[in-house]
Design an enzyme around this catalytic site. Structure first.
Site, mmCIF file in Angstrom:
data_model
loop_
_atom_site.group_PDB
_atom_site.id
_atom_site.type_symbol
_atom_site.label_atom_id
_atom_site.label_comp_id
_atom_site.label_asym_id
_atom_site.label_seq_id
_atom_site.Cartn_x
_atom_site.Cartn_y
_atom_site.Cartn_z
ATOM 1 N N LYS A 75 0.847 -1.201 0.000
ATOM 2 C CA LYS A 75 0.000 0.000 0.000
ATOM 3 C C LYS A 75 0.879 1.246 0.000
ATOM 4 O O LYS A 75 1.883 1.316 0.729
ATOM 5 C CB LYS A 75 -0.909 -0.017 1.232
ATOM 6 C CG LYS A 75 -1.948 1.107 1.273
ATOM 7 C CD LYS A 75 -2.865 0.930 2.483
ATOM 8 C CE LYS A 75 -3.923 1.998 2.579
ATOM 9 N NZ LYS A 75 -4.821 1.804 3.736
ATOM 10 N N SER A 150 -9.744 1.876 2.853
ATOM 11 C CA SER A 150 -8.885 2.641 1.965
ATOM 12 C C SER A 150 -7.857 1.779 1.223
ATOM 13 O O SER A 150 -7.233 2.217 0.266
ATOM 14 C CB SER A 150 -8.133 3.692 2.777
ATOM 15 O OG SER A 150 -7.283 3.072 3.742
ATOM 16 N N SER A 174 -10.059 -0.595 7.040
ATOM 17 C CA SER A 174 -9.485 -0.401 5.713
ATOM 18 C C SER A 174 -8.764 -1.608 5.135
ATOM 19 O O SER A 174 -8.329 -1.567 3.983
ATOM 20 C CB SER A 174 -8.527 0.798 5.720
ATOM 21 O OG SER A 174 -9.242 1.994 5.899
#
Length: 487
Positions: A75, A150, A174
């Site tokens: 990420k 997210s 997330s």
């Protein structure tokens, strides 16, 4: 793509090389990425260099760990030395960190092969990956729907077969919510089990790094690599790290009667009927495997959402104050310092980030701190106490991961409150600092995955993984894969 265990055996037996595996992953990314848009930065050259080092070790007769040669995505809010790290924000568009995060360093030391940095909601603020400043990631099961957020890019990359496993971060769901939307396994560890050093902070008391995988075993292997004490992180827990993958049994034979608690507050109004049925069917499977099912109440569970949206924005307001155009990152010109500050933050941050900074700044302001922030912290303690009482009666807790399956892109962008409700089931776990995992438990009428959340007591990742693995082995949901036509 095979499992970590299968790829490891192929490498050890010299049936395939790490470079071949890396090239296969990179070729698949080239075919699917124009449609899925999981990545913000691809690192093909680095991936091949890392793969070559693994092959050299094998050729020299050296032993390799299970993650050596395994394609992985990170990420893009984890700092990677010498590699652009943007947090999907214009504010950090050209930021190249001078240091490595602890998690990525551990992965590289283990021989993992990084194929790229994945898309996310800007500064990890969102539930759909539509808040990225650069692109909107698609759900591999339906390219018109969102992958969740997210960590949507990390979840989509695993679901699309662009990598075998990936790393995300979870502040209010997330990792688990996008795992549910994309039909993969995602785990948020106990707060402090995995180092946050090098994770760009959103809400420091809630953020936690965790793994995505196609299976529970792959997720357990990745967790075992990244977990552990880090003196660079003041919130890091100095505790022994078990071999999570080794504790997984081929079938479910608990030494004593496993008690599974079903959180009654997560069912009823607001829960999609197909999601509810899928989770209820999953509970029947666990019961058939020998678990004892009991309904439990966590009465303050419903207050998790409003509590989170005071605490998280307040911490974000403080953490994001560093992005002022002076130290590093984006800078907008101004005639004086104040004007430069204002223009930089106005142009550098997206609307959702600005919204949360404004909420947090208000909650922390004079005259409102006690009424909002302090009261939210008190409710947070009550939510944690509800979990403690529940775990005095049961071993693990079960709930749906999200109230619905993946929604269409653009469907909720004009309704922030509706978007926030996507994390209704996951937020209380972050407030209590507990471990929780989402895994597939069915599909809706549109062919979209449904996720079930398994919550454990503090540092009981081993038990959460064991229960998840038992369910996974008794069902077939995890073997289904989306079909993505080449662009």
């Amino acid at each position: 793509m095979a499992s970590i265990r299968e790829l490891h055996q192929q490498l050890v037996r010299k049936e395939r090389s790490a470079v071949e595996i890396a090239r296969e992953a990179l070729d698949h990314i080239a075919q699917t990425e124009p449609r899925v848009k999981s990545f913000l930065t691809l690192t093909a050259d680095l991936a091949l260099e890392q793969a070559q080092r693994v092959d050299a070790k094998i050729a020299a007769g050296e032993s390799i760990g299970p993650l050596a040669g395994i394609p992985i995505a990170i990420k893009d809010n984890m700092c990677t030395r010498g590699i652009r790290t943007t947090c999907a924000s214009k504010m950090l568009d050209n930021f190249v960190p001078p240091y490595e995060s602890t998690v990525t360093q551990k992965l590289f030391d283990a021989g993992a092969v990084m194929v790229g940095k994945t898309n996310l909601d800007e500064f990890a603020m969102g539930s759909s990956t539509e808040n990225s400043a650069f692109q909107v990631t698609a759900n591999p099961w339906d390219l018109e729907r969102v992958p969740g957020g997210s960590s949507g890019g990390s979840a989509a990359a695993v679901a699309a077969g662009q990598c075998l496993v990936s790393i995300g971060s979870d502040t209010g769901g997330s990792i688990r919510q996008p795992a549910a939307f994309c039909g993969v396994v995602g785990l948020k560890p106990t707060y402090g089990l995995v180092s946050r050093y090098g994770l760009v902070a959103f809400a420091s008391s809630l953020d936690q790094v965790g793994p995505f995988g196609r299976s529970v075993e792959d997720t357990a292997l990745l967790l075992g690599t990244i977990a552990g004490y880090d003196p660079k992180d003041s919130t890091s827990l100095n505790v022994p790290i078990p071999n999570y993958a080794k504790s997984l049994l081929p079938d479910f034979r608990p030494k004593s009667k496993l008690k599974v608690g079903v959180i009654q507050e997560t069912f009823g109004a607001g829960l999609d009927a197909e999601v509810e049925k899928a989770v209820e069917d999953a509970l029947k499977v666990l019961q058939e495997l020998g678990a004892e099912i009991e309904v439990v109440s966590c009465p303050r569970f419903r207050y998790g959402l409003p509590t989170y949206y005071i605490i998280a924005p307040s911490e974000a307001s403080a953490n994001l104050a560093r992005y002022d155009g002076v130290k590093y990152g984006f800078r907008a010109p101004g005639e004086n310092l104040l004007e430069m500050y204002e223009k930089t933050r106005a142009a550098g941050f997206g609307s959702e980030v600005k919204r949360r900074i404004a909420i947090g700044t208000y909650a922390l302001s004079a005259g409102y701190y006690d009424a909002y922030y302090l009261r939210a912290q008190k409710v947070r303690t009550l939510i944690k106490q509800d979990f403690e009482r529940a775990f005095a009666r049961v071993d693990v807790l079960i709930s749906p991961t999200a109230p619905t399956t993946a929604f269409k892109a653009g469907e909720k962008t004009d309704d922030p409150v509706s978007m926030y409700l996507s994390d209704l089931m996951t937020i209380p776990v972050n407030l209590a600092g507990l471990p929780a995992l989402s895994l597939p438990c069915g599909f809706d009428r549109n062919g979209m995955p449904i996720g079930m959340q398994i919550i454990g007591d503090v540092l009981r990742e081993d038990l959460v993984l064991e229960v998840a693995h038992a369910y996974e082995q008794a069902t077939h949901w995890h073997v289904k894969r989306p079909e993505i036509a080449p662009d």
